[in-house]
Motif scaffolding. Structure first.
Motif, PDB file in Angstrom:
ATOM      1  N   GLY A 109      10.778  -2.804  -7.800  1.00 12.24           N
ATOM      2  CA  GLY A 109      10.181  -3.520  -7.408  1.00 12.24           C
ATOM      3  C   GLY A 109       8.144  -3.115  -7.583  1.00 12.24           C
ATOM      4  O   GLY A 109       8.306  -2.034  -8.261  1.00 12.24           O
ATOM      5  N   HIS A 110       7.456  -3.650  -7.646  1.00 12.15           N
ATOM      6  CA  HIS A 110       5.766  -2.916  -7.241  1.00 12.15           C
ATOM      7  C   HIS A 110       4.496  -2.702  -6.154  1.00 12.15           C
ATOM      8  O   HIS A 110       5.143  -3.489  -4.925  1.00 12.15           O
ATOM      9  CB  HIS A 110       4.912  -4.292  -8.379  1.00 12.15           C
ATOM     10  CG  HIS A 110       5.798  -4.706  -9.874  1.00 12.15           C
ATOM     11  ND1 HIS A 110       6.829  -5.079 -10.086  1.00 12.15           N
ATOM     12  CD2 HIS A 110       5.128  -3.756 -11.189  1.00 12.15           C
ATOM     13  CE1 HIS A 110       6.771  -5.216 -11.417  1.00 12.15           C
ATOM     14  NE2 HIS A 110       6.102  -4.225 -12.078  1.00 12.15           N
ATOM     15  N   LYS A 146       2.606   9.289  -2.333  1.00 12.84           N
ATOM     16  CA  LYS A 146       3.377   9.218  -1.622  1.00 12.84           C
ATOM     17  C   LYS A 146       3.925   7.266  -1.178  1.00 12.84           C
ATOM     18  O   LYS A 146       3.918   6.591  -0.935  1.00 12.84           O
ATOM     19  CB  LYS A 146       2.550   8.640   0.072  1.00 12.84           C
ATOM     20  CG  LYS A 146       2.575  10.283   0.295  1.00 12.84           C
ATOM     21  CD  LYS A 146       1.946  10.432   1.995  1.00 12.84           C
ATOM     22  CE  LYS A 146       2.110  12.258   2.051  1.00 12.84           C
ATOM     23  NZ  LYS A 146       1.208  11.506   4.106  1.00 12.84           N
ATOM     24  N   ALA A 147       4.004   6.749  -2.943  1.00 13.95           N
ATOM     25  CA  ALA A 147       3.891   5.243  -3.152  1.00 13.95           C
ATOM     26  C   ALA A 147       5.458   5.047  -2.655  1.00 13.95           C
ATOM     27  O   ALA A 147       5.794   3.936  -2.029  1.00 13.95           O
ATOM     28  CB  ALA A 147       3.979   5.406  -4.527  1.00 13.95           C
ATOM     29  N   PHE A 151       7.010   2.206  -0.329  1.00  8.44           N
ATOM     30  CA  PHE A 151       7.642   1.197  -0.575  1.00  8.44           C
ATOM     31  C   PHE A 151       9.501   0.706   0.347  1.00  8.44           C
ATOM     32  O   PHE A 151       9.490   0.039   0.551  1.00  8.44           O
ATOM     33  CB  PHE A 151       7.831   1.487  -1.748  1.00  8.44           C
ATOM     34  CG  PHE A 151       9.092  -0.095  -2.631  1.00  8.44           C
ATOM     35  CD1 PHE A 151       7.743  -1.060  -3.125  1.00  8.44           C
ATOM     36  CD2 PHE A 151      10.349   0.316  -2.561  1.00  8.44           C
ATOM     37  CE1 PHE A 151       9.011  -2.377  -3.491  1.00  8.44           C
ATOM     38  CE2 PHE A 151      11.330  -0.943  -2.913  1.00  8.44           C
ATOM     39  CZ  PHE A 151      10.001  -1.660  -3.992  1.00  8.44           C
ATOM     40  N   TYR A 152       9.488   2.006   0.911  1.00 10.79           N
ATOM     41  CA  TYR A 152      10.537   2.157   1.309  1.00 10.79           C
ATOM     42  C   TYR A 152      10.839   1.746   2.452  1.00 10.79           C
ATOM     43  O   TYR A 152      11.848   1.666   3.253  1.00 10.79           O
ATOM     44  CB  TYR A 152      11.398   3.164   0.956  1.00 10.79           C
ATOM     45  CG  TYR A 152      12.091   2.614  -0.681  1.00 10.79           C
ATOM     46  CD1 TYR A 152      13.357   2.494  -0.574  1.00 10.79           C
ATOM     47  CD2 TYR A 152      11.258   3.671  -1.864  1.00 10.79           C
ATOM     48  CE1 TYR A 152      13.551   1.585  -2.541  1.00 10.79           C
ATOM     49  CE2 TYR A 152      11.871   3.386  -2.885  1.00 10.79           C
ATOM     50  CZ  TYR A 152      12.917   2.658  -3.048  1.00 10.79           C
ATOM     51  OH  TYR A 152      13.406   2.496  -4.946  1.00 10.79           O
ATOM     52  N   GLY A 204       2.620   6.515   4.259  1.00 15.90           N
ATOM     53  CA  GLY A 204       1.908   6.561   2.758  1.00 15.90           C
ATOM     54  C   GLY A 204       0.265   5.302   2.999  1.00 15.90           C
ATOM     55  O   GLY A 204       0.224   5.503   1.475  1.00 15.90           O
ATOM     56  N   TYR A 205       0.072   5.335   3.628  1.00 12.59           N
ATOM     57  CA  TYR A 205      -0.463   4.118   4.104  1.00 12.59           C
ATOM     58  C   TYR A 205      -2.279   5.392   4.374  1.00 12.59           C
ATOM     59  O   TYR A 205      -1.560   6.067   5.460  1.00 12.59           O
ATOM     60  CB  TYR A 205      -0.776   3.015   4.615  1.00 12.59           C
ATOM     61  CG  TYR A 205       0.136   2.391   3.905  1.00 12.59           C
ATOM     62  CD1 TYR A 205      -0.213   1.249   2.683  1.00 12.59           C
ATOM     63  CD2 TYR A 205       2.019   2.217   4.376  1.00 12.59           C
ATOM     64  CE1 TYR A 205       0.152  -0.051   2.320  1.00 12.59           C
ATOM     65  CE2 TYR A 205       2.593   0.589   3.197  1.00 12.59           C
ATOM     66  CZ  TYR A 205       1.861   0.309   2.387  1.00 12.59           C
ATOM     67  OH  TYR A 205       2.957  -0.737   2.068  1.00 12.59           O
ATOM     68  N   GLU A 206      -3.294   4.659   3.848  1.00 10.83           N
ATOM     69  CA  GLU A 206      -4.216   5.476   3.912  1.00 10.83           C
ATOM     70  C   GLU A 206      -5.108   4.530   5.026  1.00 10.83           C
ATOM     71  O   GLU A 206      -5.243   3.254   4.114  1.00 10.83           O
ATOM     72  CB  GLU A 206      -5.467   6.181   3.149  1.00 10.83           C
ATOM     73  CG  GLU A 206      -6.794   6.387   3.535  1.00 10.83           C
ATOM     74  CD  GLU A 206      -7.565   7.045   2.186  1.00 10.83           C
ATOM     75  OE1 GLU A 206      -8.062   7.686   2.692  1.00 10.83           O
ATOM     76  OE2 GLU A 206      -6.324   7.005   1.045  1.00 10.83           O
ATOM     77  N   ILE A 207      -5.967   4.999   5.837  1.00 12.18           N
ATOM     78  CA  ILE A 207      -6.863   3.949   6.727  1.00 12.18           C
ATOM     79  C   ILE A 207      -8.038   4.250   6.428  1.00 12.18           C
ATOM     80  O   ILE A 207      -8.361   5.638   6.918  1.00 12.18           O
ATOM     81  CB  ILE A 207      -6.633   3.523   7.606  1.00 12.18           C
ATOM     82  CG1 ILE A 207      -4.701   3.496   8.559  1.00 12.18           C
ATOM     83  CG2 ILE A 207      -8.209   2.896   8.840  1.00 12.18           C
ATOM     84  CD1 ILE A 207      -4.626   1.935   8.361  1.00 12.18           C
ATOM     85  N   VAL A 208      -8.916   3.036   5.467  1.00 10.45           N
ATOM     86  CA  VAL A 208     -10.134   3.160   5.142  1.00 10.45           C
ATOM     87  C   VAL A 208     -11.029   3.180   5.572  1.00 10.45           C
ATOM     88  O   VAL A 208     -12.148   4.832   6.347  1.00 10.45           O
ATOM     89  CB  VAL A 208     -10.687   2.835   4.536  1.00 10.45           C
ATOM     90  CG1 VAL A 208     -11.751   3.169   3.154  1.00 10.45           C
ATOM     91  CG2 VAL A 208      -9.161   2.616   2.739  1.00 10.45           C
TER      92      VAL A 208
END
Length: 348
Positions: A109-110, A146-147, A151-152, A204-208
């Motif tokens: 996937g993307h 941390k893609a 994703f997973y 793997g997510y950043e809170i801007v």
């Protein structure tokens, strides 16, 4: 193919089995030829059908031409997840990559690396038992390094972020009164952002940034707040109006006092001028007419003033009716009264 007499032979041709008992008979050869022709015809049909399905999938875009050449394209601000035999292999950066599907490689996937925004609307209660709807906007994005985790590890990151926002808002707002909620919007947003940053960084997510964009209480509460505000403003306006009227009255009284003072000064000066004029008239009349006394001169002056007063009363159109005694004796009485008044004032 040689067939024995009364023996069972098997002839295999691409999965087809032909059994026969008689050897080399013309009938068996014809049957074998017909079955081989049918098998070849079936294989042609299957191949044609498979090719038609494959061509249809390519035409519909289900299979990209790049995959036929073992090449894939990854767009800008996007990464692709590569797997080999169902296991994570690597993260593909934007560009063209070789993907040998014949060796078990495929795209799982993307993942978009663009900044995304999630609007969350949460209903909660304040400390003074007022229900409010708090709307928060969370801006987040996936981290390129941390893609694989993004994703997973999470199947629905938006639902995960929404759950954390609900938890923090419903834990922070009930500690504050309604007015304090409006004043401490930044503190609430900072608490939500800290909690999300701590929880989502592991995935793997950043809170801007996190913003509290709206705080909306119930309609009845808003109407009551507007009425309270209007009453307070009316009270301030009434105080200011009373203060203005007070200042106006003080200034008016000061003006009247000053006006009366100046009027008294004018009257005093007028009377002084009248007295000076009478004195000069009496002295002049006594000098020019021998044998007259000051009393005679004063009577004449009073008679003149009396007739001048009568003239002014009659000439004024707005004057009220005045009843005064009129006659020769009345003039003598008026003179006597004025003279007695002057003597009494001088004696005091």
């Amino acid at each position: 193919m040689n067939f024995g007499n009364r023996e069972l032979y098997e002839h295999k041709h691409k999965g087809c089995v032909i059994k026969g008992k008689d050897r080399g008979t013309k009938y068996q050869k014809e049957r074998l030829s017909k079955r081989e022709d049918c098998l070849v015809f079936d294989c042609k049909i299957c191949f044609s059908f498979s090719f038609s399905i494959f061509f249809f999938q390519v035409r519909k875009g289900w299979i990209q031409m790049g995959n036929l050449l073992c090449c894939v394209q990854v767009n800008q601000s996007t990464v692709a997840i590569k797997e080999r035999f169902g296991r994570f292999d690597e993260v593909l950066e934007p560009g063209c990559h070789c993907l040998p599907w014949c060796l078990g490689s495929q795209l799982a996937g993307h993942l978009s690396l663009r900044l995304q925004q999630l609007d969350v609307r949460c209903e909660t209660k304040t400390k003074d038992n007022v229900f409010v709807n708090v709307e928060a906007s969370v801006q987040y994005q996936a981290l390129a390094d941390k893609a694989s985790d993004a994703f997973y590890k999470l199947s629905n990151p938006r639902a995960q972020i929404q759950a954390y926002v609900f938890d923090v808002i419903r834990a922070s707002v009930p500690k504050l009164d309604l007015d304090d909620v409006f004043e401490q919007k930044k503190e609430i947003a900072k608490a939500v952002e800290d909690e999300l940053e701590k929880a989502m960084s592991a995935y793997g997510y950043e809170i801007v940034q996190t913003l509290i964009v709206d705080i909306e209480p119930d309609d009845h509460v808003k109407r009551a707040m507007n009425e309270i505000n209007a009453a307070a403003r009316l009270r301030v306006a009434a105080n200011e109006k009373a203060e203005a009227e007070k200042i106006i009255q003080i200034k008016r009284a000061e003006g009247e006092a000053e006006s009366k003072y100046l009027s008294g000064v004018g009257i005093a000066r007028q009377r002084q001028a009248i007295v000076d004029g009478l004195r000069d008239s009496v002295l002049g009349f006594s000098e020019n007419v021998p044998g007259t006394t000051a009393k005679d001169v004063l009577d004449i002056v009073l008679i003149t003033q009396y007739f001048d007063t009568m003239k002014e009363i009659g000439a004024s159109s707005k004057s009220s009716s005045v009843f005064i005694p009129h006659g020769p004796g009345a003039v003598h009485d008026v003179a006597a009264q004025i003279r007695d008044g002057l003597l009494q004032s001088s004696s005091l």
